[in-house]
Structure formats: structure tokens, C-alpha cells
Design a protein around this motif. Structure first.
Motif, PDB file in Angstrom:
ATOM      1  N   GLY A 577       0.787  -1.233   0.000  1.00 39.18           N
ATOM      2  CA  GLY A 577       0.000   0.000   0.000  1.00 39.18           C
ATOM      3  C   GLY A 577       0.809   1.268   0.000  1.00 39.18           C
ATOM      4  N   ALA A 578       2.146   1.173  -0.057  1.00 44.40           N
ATOM      5  CA  ALA A 578       2.978   2.377  -0.065  1.00 44.40           C
ATOM      6  C   ALA A 578       2.935   3.044  -1.437  1.00 44.40           C
ATOM      7  N   ILE A 579       3.238   4.331  -1.453  1.00 45.19           N
ATOM      8  CA  ILE A 579       3.502   5.054  -2.687  1.00 45.19           C
ATOM      9  C   ILE A 579       5.021   5.098  -2.828  1.00 45.19           C
ATOM     10  N   VAL A 580       5.556   4.455  -3.858  1.00 48.76           N
ATOM     11  CA  VAL A 580       7.002   4.393  -4.043  1.00 48.76           C
ATOM     12  C   VAL A 580       7.392   5.406  -5.112  1.00 48.76           C
ATOM     13  N   ALA A 581       8.139   6.424  -4.710  1.00 48.33           N
ATOM     14  CA  ALA A 581       8.541   7.496  -5.621  1.00 48.33           C
ATOM     15  C   ALA A 581       9.740   7.053  -6.440  1.00 48.33           C
ATOM     16  N   ASP A 582       9.696   7.315  -7.737  1.00 42.62           N
ATOM     17  CA  ASP A 582      10.805   6.949  -8.616  1.00 42.62           C
ATOM     18  C   ASP A 582      11.928   7.981  -8.584  1.00 42.62           C
ATOM     19  N   SER A 583      11.644   9.173  -8.081  1.00 40.35           N
ATOM     20  CA  SER A 583      12.637  10.242  -8.037  1.00 40.35           C
ATOM     21  C   SER A 583      12.392  11.099  -6.806  1.00 40.35           C
ATOM     22  N   ILE A 584      13.393  11.901  -6.450  1.00 43.10           N
ATOM     23  CA  ILE A 584      13.216  12.833  -5.338  1.00 43.10           C
ATOM     24  C   ILE A 584      12.144  13.855  -5.694  1.00 43.10           C
ATOM     25  N   PHE A 585      12.081  14.230  -6.972  1.00 39.33           N
ATOM     26  CA  PHE A 585      11.022  15.135  -7.439  1.00 39.33           C
ATOM     27  C   PHE A 585       9.651  14.559  -7.105  1.00 39.33           C
ATOM     28  N   ASP A 586       9.438  13.288  -7.436  1.00 42.60           N
ATOM     29  CA  ASP A 586       8.154  12.657  -7.134  1.00 42.60           C
ATOM     30  C   ASP A 586       7.933  12.559  -5.620  1.00 42.60           C
ATOM     31  N   PHE A 587       8.982  12.237  -4.885  1.00 41.16           N
ATOM     32  CA  PHE A 587       8.877  12.117  -3.435  1.00 41.16           C
ATOM     33  C   PHE A 587       8.377  13.419  -2.824  1.00 41.16           C
ATOM     34  N   GLU A 588       8.994  14.529  -3.207  1.00 36.71           N
ATOM     35  CA  GLU A 588       8.583  15.826  -2.664  1.00 36.71           C
ATOM     36  C   GLU A 588       7.172  16.192  -3.104  1.00 36.71           C
ATOM     37  N   ASN A 589       6.847  15.908  -4.355  1.00 28.60           N
ATOM     38  CA  ASN A 589       5.520  16.272  -4.842  1.00 28.60           C
ATOM     39  C   ASN A 589       4.423  15.435  -4.208  1.00 28.60           C
ATOM     40  N   PHE A 590       4.727  14.168  -3.887  1.00 29.60           N
ATOM     41  CA  PHE A 590       3.728  13.371  -3.184  1.00 29.60           C
ATOM     42  C   PHE A 590       3.483  13.927  -1.784  1.00 29.60           C
ATOM     43  N   ILE A 591       4.529  14.356  -1.107  1.00 27.87           N
ATOM     44  CA  ILE A 591       4.343  14.964   0.216  1.00 27.87           C
ATOM     45  C   ILE A 591       3.480  16.214   0.093  1.00 27.87           C
ATOM     46  N   LYS A 592       3.824  17.042  -0.889  1.00 27.82           N
ATOM     47  CA  LYS A 592       3.065  18.267  -1.119  1.00 27.82           C
ATOM     48  C   LYS A 592       1.614  17.956  -1.485  1.00 27.82           C
ATOM     49  N   GLY A 593       1.438  17.035  -2.421  1.00 25.84           N
ATOM     50  CA  GLY A 593       0.089  16.718  -2.876  1.00 25.84           C
ATOM     51  C   GLY A 593      -0.752  16.049  -1.817  1.00 25.84           C
ATOM     52  N   LEU A 594      -0.163  15.113  -1.089  1.00 28.90           N
ATOM     53  CA  LEU A 594      -0.916  14.424  -0.038  1.00 28.90           C
ATOM     54  C   LEU A 594      -1.350  15.388   1.058  1.00 28.90           C
ATOM     55  N   THR A 595      -0.512  16.396   1.323  1.00 24.59           N
ATOM     56  CA  THR A 595      -0.864  17.397   2.333  1.00 24.59           C
ATOM     57  C   THR A 595      -1.930  18.343   1.807  1.00 24.59           C
TER      58      THR A 595
END
Length: 780
Positions: A577-595
């Protein structure tokens, strides 16, 4: 499907008594039968025995397969160890005699060429003949041959990090060639045997390139396999692997590797034609983890620091950060002889003189001094948790023994029932705990100030302190509840923090950076991820480094990690059930988007696209499908009528057709553009949207107040202010794109401050929304 574990245990015991850690092929067939799977008819003929007519009763095929059985001989075909004969006792005996005569000689020649290191004694003809145990007799199966997918590979492998992993994909002799050329996720499925549920098996297998060809009609041909057959075989292998897991009870065998290549389809059933199995008794203890001790670590009532200088050294920076975070000065102690107080905190000469057992002890001394301090803490019962900051522990030659001594010291203290702290680190940057009112990072406030926010639902758990503070600095709008730098994980591990924090209702988003796992910790982490993501509104975002041989070498030297195979890690965490980011860009954007998108309702993948530039409309539409996908929504007649009503006064309806994507041209002003956004989001067939105003148009107010113009993006009538109001009024997720330079940073900042997710390129906006929607919808 019933599994006869007693029979399988007996097979392993027999092989173990024979000095083997593997099963012969006929024993693999027996294991598969005991696991409830169908196999061809077979018979093992020991050396010196012959085949009688009655032995072939029940063998229905016109031909038989003969396979040599010998521990040394793995590549049977290369040395004449595989033969096809007619189905008769005389033909079988003749074939076996020929095989017994030819194989020793051919194997010796082959070994000298391909295995020159093998012991010369073993390679004598007598040695090879002694190694041969007999011949396996099998039915020659004429299976359904329909090209790609006619042969499958199924495997079990014991992963050091995740335990038993089950794979399924295309098999046969070209498996490696094909799998390298098929996109990720379609070549082979990867699942944790412990975590995959029976009801989820088919959804797990559906992305495989071979799936549709097996279970659905193909070019006028009916399905060759019922989906329930595929599900039962796969789940049977999962049950087998989970039973013989390294995480099982002591004394049980462990399947290290098992493989069937190929599985073929015959009369609607899957049959194994070749198999191997290796086993051990290498158990990994994952029970009794000390994560309950994290409560005092993250919410201490008292703190002590050692290594504080009168000057502003690392320890003094940490002390200042603790006090500036609001921790009560009277409950902070400094271990420093010859001083009464530092920064108003009571000083004591040594660990034994602490006035109470502290909940948190921060150890900032050099690595070679850590063992002595830890020994004193345990001997005198003076700490419930410790953060070891020291670098170099476990990362340089000679330092690993120091780390091992501390690990044993802590384990010994717990065995003796002493007050023994849980330990975070070493080689960590510290921990930030908003609920605990402290910051033990050694970064001074003028270099990094943790943001303040009323919306604190984020926890960073990172093996790298530098990665942690870089994300905090870049994502400056989001204050974390916790920022945890793990370092070398000599005691507390990644999974311990997730297992503890999963019961903290304040934490909604877990942002996890991984370099490597301790043995078994990948499985415990995945288990915690599964439990966390069961709750709506909670998410775990993971970025895993050490994906390549070069990256794995770097992580090993960085935080003493041993990085595992990235494909397994990604597949298991996604399955949990995790969201696995392929890049640091995706990692940061998922944090931003999820918030920013918290509280929005996810209904489906139908997207509305709006821009005032034709190129963006095309680019956004191009980006909808790339593995995961979004679908262009079809606007209803009512929506088209509403859009026409908005566009007609400015004559835009004469310039553009009303369709999705909608290009309203640079003629559209703030009011028209935003009315179109409202109309699209109100459409019942639209689930999400990308709204992209190119801000250079003179028709919109997109600039901050300044010389040479009368615009103000802060005006309530501006596009940015209107979009903020729309974002707050709709429950549908949407993102805004502003494809422009620094002049328009204030416009982006204005919307971001109001919680609107903003991107600066249209392809990035679509990419994020596509990944976000698919990741969130998969977990529903």
C-alpha cells in the motif's frame, strides 16, 4: 488446497541426512504434490534397479523423459543426462544403460572446459559414477503451445530483507531475454508470501503480459486456463513459502530457493516440467522488537546531553535547539564535570550523578567514547532512550567492532532485566519532535529553522540526516510532527518507528527514505505499511536509494547499510500500500500533494484539462498515459452549455471548439478562465483536473503590485484568488500549473500559501496528478 507439511518435512529431513541442502527433481515433484499441485506422473529408478512393465502403469504418454539424478550434475542436457524414449520398459532400460555409460565421460569433458576449479578426484570416472544416484522417469507432456506465455516460470526466494518472495512470469529458455525487454511489472510479478491475500492474487497478476493470453479469449481461441487455476497455484506457492519462512518457529526448515521452469498448460491445468529447491535452517528472529520504548524517546519528560562545550560545539548547538523548541529548562541536564550550569541547565559530573533516570539521553561524543557512556547508562539505570550522534560508527574499518560491542551491551542489559535504553543511531543527525517539544539536530537555527504550521500531520523517517533536512528546507510550508534521522540502526530500525507511529492518529503522512534494511526489517516495514494504509486518509511515501550496484556500494559506505534488490523492495512495498517514488522530485511532490489534497474525494481517473495556451493542451493530453493512466473526461451537454455561456461574451467560442482539453486562448480574462474551471469541476463525469493559466496574458491579473502596471494578483478578482476560492469549495482534487519564470513566483507562492498544489511545468503537473490518482485509487 490442502498442503501436507509432514510429507514435505520428511523430504527435507531425508535430504539433510544425505548431506544435501537441496532436493532432487523427483523430490521437488513430491513436494509440489504435497502442496496440492498437479504434476506429471514420475518414478525414481535408483542406480542398479530396472524398470518393469508394472512400473509404467498409469503413464499415459507415448514417450518418456529420462533425467540423470546426481548432486554434481546440474546441467543435465549438456552432458547427455536428458533423453526421450518410447513408453516401454525395454526402451526405458536401454536408455538408462546408455545414460549410465555416457554421462560420466561427457560430464568430465564438460567440467574441464566449464568448471576447471572442480576437485580432480571428483572428476575421475569412478567419482562421477559414485555421485550418480539413479534416473528420474517422467511422462513427456505434450502441452498447449501458443507462443509467448505457453511456458511460465514460478519461483520462491528467501530475501534477506523481506523473507519469502514469490514470483510468476513468462518462462522457458528465453525468459531472461524477454523479461529485459518487457516493461516493469509486466514481465514478472513479485509478492511477499506473507502479505499477499488470496482475494488479491488475480489483481496482482493482471498486469503481467501473459495474463490476458492465458485467462481470456485470444484471436478466436478460448482461454487456455481458468483464472481460478492460476490463482490457486500462485497462492499455493505463497502458502508453501510462508510456512517455510525464516520468520517461522525455531527448528523449521527454510526454503531458500525453489523454482519451476517451466510450468505449462495441459488440459486447463498448470503442470511443472522442471524444478529445483534449496533449503536451510537459517532462521531470522523478528520478534520482540523494542519499539514500545519509542514513546519515551519521542515524548520525553526529561533530557540529558553529554558532549556540551562552553563554546558553540555540536553538543552546545543541540542543547540550544532543545531549549528553543520549548522543552522545560529545569528538566534538561548536562553531563559535564567542573560546571554548575550551562545555559541555565543543571550540570552533573558524570552519568551516575544524574538526579533521575532521564527519558532521553543525547550522546554527542566521538564514536570511540560511546561504549563507555552506554555502559555507564545501563550499569546505573540512567536512561530510557539514547540518541547517538557520532559518525564513523560501523562505516570505517575497525568501527564495526565498536558498533557490535554496543549492540551486545544493549542486548545483555535487556536479558538481565536492567533499565536499558532504546538506541537511535549512531551516525545520525538527531530527531525533531514537535509533540515532544525538542530538536536534537545539530544544525543551528540560522541554518535551518523548522517551519511552523497548524497543519502538522507529517512524519519524516530517514536513514540519512542530510536527506531529512534537505526535504525540510525545500518543503518549507510543511512542519513535520516528527523528523527522525535513523543513521546506522544499531538498535531501533525503520520498521520500529512505523509500527509505533501507526497508532498515533496525528500522523497522516509518513515520508520514508531508505538506503538499506537489517535482516527481516523489510518485511516488518511492509507489514506496518499495510496496517497504516488500511485507514483512509493515511499514506506512506517511500524513496529507496541504492538501486544499482554503484548505488548499493555508496549506501554501504554511507550509513553502514546493506541495500537489497530494488525491484523486490518496490514490488513488496507497493503491494503493501505504499507510494514508491521513482525520483526525489516525485517524493517531494507526493508529500506536497498528499498534504494539500487531504480531504479531497477520489472517485476515478477521469480528468479535465484547462489552459489558455494550445501547446499546453496538447502536452497535457500527451502525458495522461505512461504505465499508470488518467482518462480524458467527456463533458456533459450541460457542462458544454455552461462553458459556451462563459466563452461567448469574449467571442472565444468562435475561436475554439468546446472539448477536453479546453483551450480558452489568451483572450480569456480572470473571470472567464475561472468560470470555465468551475464548470469543469462541477461536471459529474470529471474526477480531477489540471488548471493551467499561462500568466503572461494581458487579460489576467497575475503580477504582484509594482511599477509599470496596475495589476495585483492579491485582488479578490484575480485568477489566483479565484482559484483559491474554487479549491476550497470543491471536494475534487485538482492542481494548478504556472509555466513561467521568476516574475510569477509571487503568484505561485500566493496559491501555495493557501494550500493549492502548484507546479511550474504542465508535463510535471499532469505527471504528478496521474501518479497521485493511481497510487491513491489502488489502495481503495
Amino acid at each position: 488446497m490442502t498442503i501436507d507439511f509432514k510429507t514435505i518435512d520428511a523430504l527435507f529431513e531425508k535430504a539433510e541426512k544425505d548431506g544435501r541442502t537441496f532436493l532432487f527433481e523427483h523430490e521437488v515433484y513430491q513436494m509440489l504434490r504435497a502442496a496440492g499441485l498437479k504434476t506429471p506422473r514420475f518414478r525414481f529408478v535408483a542406480k542398479g534397479e530396472i524398470v518393469r512393465v508394472k512400473d509404467l502403469t498409469g503413464f499415459k504418454t507415448s514417450e518418456l523423459v529420462l533425467k540423470i539424478v546426481a548432486p554434481m550434475i546440474q546441467h543435465k542436457t549438456d552432458v547427455g543426462g536428458v533423453a526421450f524414449v518410447e513408453n516401454s520398459a525395454s526402451a526405458a532400460n536401454a536408455g538408462m544403460r546408455k545414460m549410465m555409460a555416457d554421462v560420466p565421460r561427457r560430464f568430465r569433458v564438460w567440467s574441464r572446459q566449464f568448471d576447471p576449479q572442480r576437485n580432480a578426484r571428483e572428476l575421475s570416472l569412478d567419482g562421477i559414477e559414485r555421485d550418480i544416484r539413479g534416473v528420474l522417469l517422467c511422462e513427456k507432456i505434450e502441452f498447449d503451445r501458443f507462443g509467448f506465455g505457453a511456458e511460465l516460470l514460478a519461483g520462491i526466494r528467501n530475501s534477506r530483507e523481506f523473507g519469502p518472495i514469490v514470483t510468476l512470469g513468462a518462462g522457458g529458455v528465453e525468459v531472461e531475454y524477454m523479461n529485459e525487454r518487457i516493461k516493469e511489472g509486466a514481465a514478472a510479478s513479485i509478492a511477499s508470501a506473507h502479505l499477499l491475500r488470496k482475494k488479491d492474487v488475480l489483481a496482482h497478476l493482471e498486469p503481467l503480459a501473459v495474463f490476458d493470453k492465458l485467462v481470456h479469449p485470444f484471436r478466436g481461441r478460448p482461454p487456455v486456463l481458468r483464472s481460478v487455476e492460476l490463482r490457486d497455484v500462485h497462492f499455493g506457492l505463497c502458502r508453501l513459502a510462508a510456512h517455510y519462512s525464516p520468520f517461522g518457529p525455531g527448528g523449521r526448515f527454510v526454503i531458500e530457493e525453489a523454482e519451476v521452469n517451466p510450468f505449462v498448460v495441459k488440459d486447463g491445468r498448470l503442470l511443472p516440467l522442471d524444478g529445483l529447491c534449496r533449503f536451510s535452517r537459517a532462521r531470522v528472529d523478528i520478534q520482540g522488537r523494542p519499539f514500545a520504548g519509542i514513546a519515551r524517546l519521542l515524548h520525553p519528560g526529561s533530557i540529558a546531553v553529554i558532549g556540551v562545550s562552553e563554546k558553540m560545539n555540536l553538543g552546545h548547538i543541540i542543547l540550544r535547539n532543545i531549549l528553543k523548541s520549548g522543552f522545560p529548562r529545569e528538566k534538561v541536564y548536562v553531563v559535564k564535570p567542573g560546571h554548575q550550569r550551562i545555559d541555565g541547565c543543571l550540570c552533573v559530573p558524570d552519568v551516575a550523578s544524574l538526579p533521575e533516570p532521564v527519558d532521553l539521553f543525547v550522546l554527542t561524543l566521538a564514536a570511540d567514547q560511546c561504549y563507555g557512556v552506554m555502559s555507564d547508562l545501563i550499569a546505573h539505570g540512567k536512561a530510557r532512550s539514547v540518541i547517538i550522534i557520532a559518525g564513523g560508527m560501523g562505516e570505517k574499518q575497525g568501527a564495526s567492532s565498536l558498533e557490535e560491542r554496543i549492540v551486545e551491551l544493549v542486548a545483555d542489559g535487556r536479558r538481565q532485566g536492567k533499565l536499558t535504553p532504546v538506541v537511535n543511531g549512531g551516525n545520525c543527525l538527531g530527531i525533531y519532535s514537535k509533540p515532544g517539544r525538542y530538536d536534537t539536530t545539530f544544525i543551528p537555527e540560522h541554518k535551518l529553522k523548522f517551519p511552523k504550521s497548524e497543519r502538522s500531520h507529517l512524519a519524516y523517517i530517514s536513514q540519512s540526516g542530510a536527506f531529512l533536512i534537505s526535504r525540510v528546507s525545500r518543503l518549507h510550508r510543511f512542519e513535520p510532527l516528527y523528523g527522525i534521522s535513523l543513521g546506522n540502526q544499531i538498535d531501533l530500525r525503520l520498521s520500529d518507528y512505523l509500527r509505533y507511529l501507526k497508532d498515533d492518529p496525528q500522523v497522516k503522512i509518513f515520508a520514508v527514505y531508505i538506503e538499506g534494511f537489517k535482516s527481516g526489517d523489510g518485511y516488518l516495514l511492509a507489514e506496518a505499511v499495510r496496517d497504516i494504509t488500511k485507514t483512509p486518509g493515511r499514506a506512506v511515501v517511500v524513496y529507496k536509494s541504492g538501486r544499482t550496484p554503484e548505488g548499493r556500494l555508496a549506501t554501504s559506505s554511507h550509513t553502514a547499510s546493506i541495500a537489497g534488490e530494488y525491484g523486490v523492495c518496490k514490488a513488496v512495498l507497493l503491494g503493501a500500500g505504499a507510494i514508491v517514488a521513482d525520483s526525489i522530485f516525485d517524493f517531494e511532490n507526493f508529500i506536497k500533494g498528499l498534504t494539500d489534497l487531504a480531504g479531497k474525494t477520489l472517485r476515478g481517473r477521469r480528468v479535465g484539462l484547462l489552459s489558455n495556451a494550445g501547446f499546453e493542451s496538447v502536452i497535457m493530453a500527451d502525458g495522461l498515459k505512461n504505465g499508470d493512466r488518467l482518462e480524458l473526461a467527456a463533458f456533459t451537454a450541460a457542462t458544454k452549455k455552461r462553458l459556451a455561456g462563459a466563452l461567448t461574451p469574449l467571442g472565444i467560442d468562435k475561436l475554439q471548439d468546446i472539448k477536453n482539453p479546453l483551450d480558452v486562448t489568451p483572450v480569456a480574462d480572470d473571470a472567464v478562465f475561472c468560470e470555465c474551471a468551475r464548470a469543469i469541476l462541477a461536471d459529474p463525469g470529471v474526477d480531477c483536473a489540471v488548471i493551467s493559466p499561462v500568466p503572461m496574458t494581458p487579460a489576467m491579473q497575475t503580477l504582484a503590485p509594482g511599477e509599470g502596471h496596475a495589476e495585483s494578483l492579491f485582488n479578490a478578482e484575480s485568477a489566483s484568488s479565484r482559484l483559491i476560492e474554487i479549491f476550497r469549495s470543491t471536494d475534487k482534487p485538482f492542481v494548478v500549473n504556472i509555466d513561467a519564470g521568476a516574475t510569477y513566483d509571487p503568484m505561485a507562492a500566493h496559491m501555495e500559501a493557501a494550500g493549492v498544489p502548484v507546479f511550474r511545468r504542465s508535463d510535471e503537473a499532469v505527471r504528478f496528478l496521474r501518479k497521485y490518482m493511481n497510487a491513491r485509487l489502488k489502495r481503495r
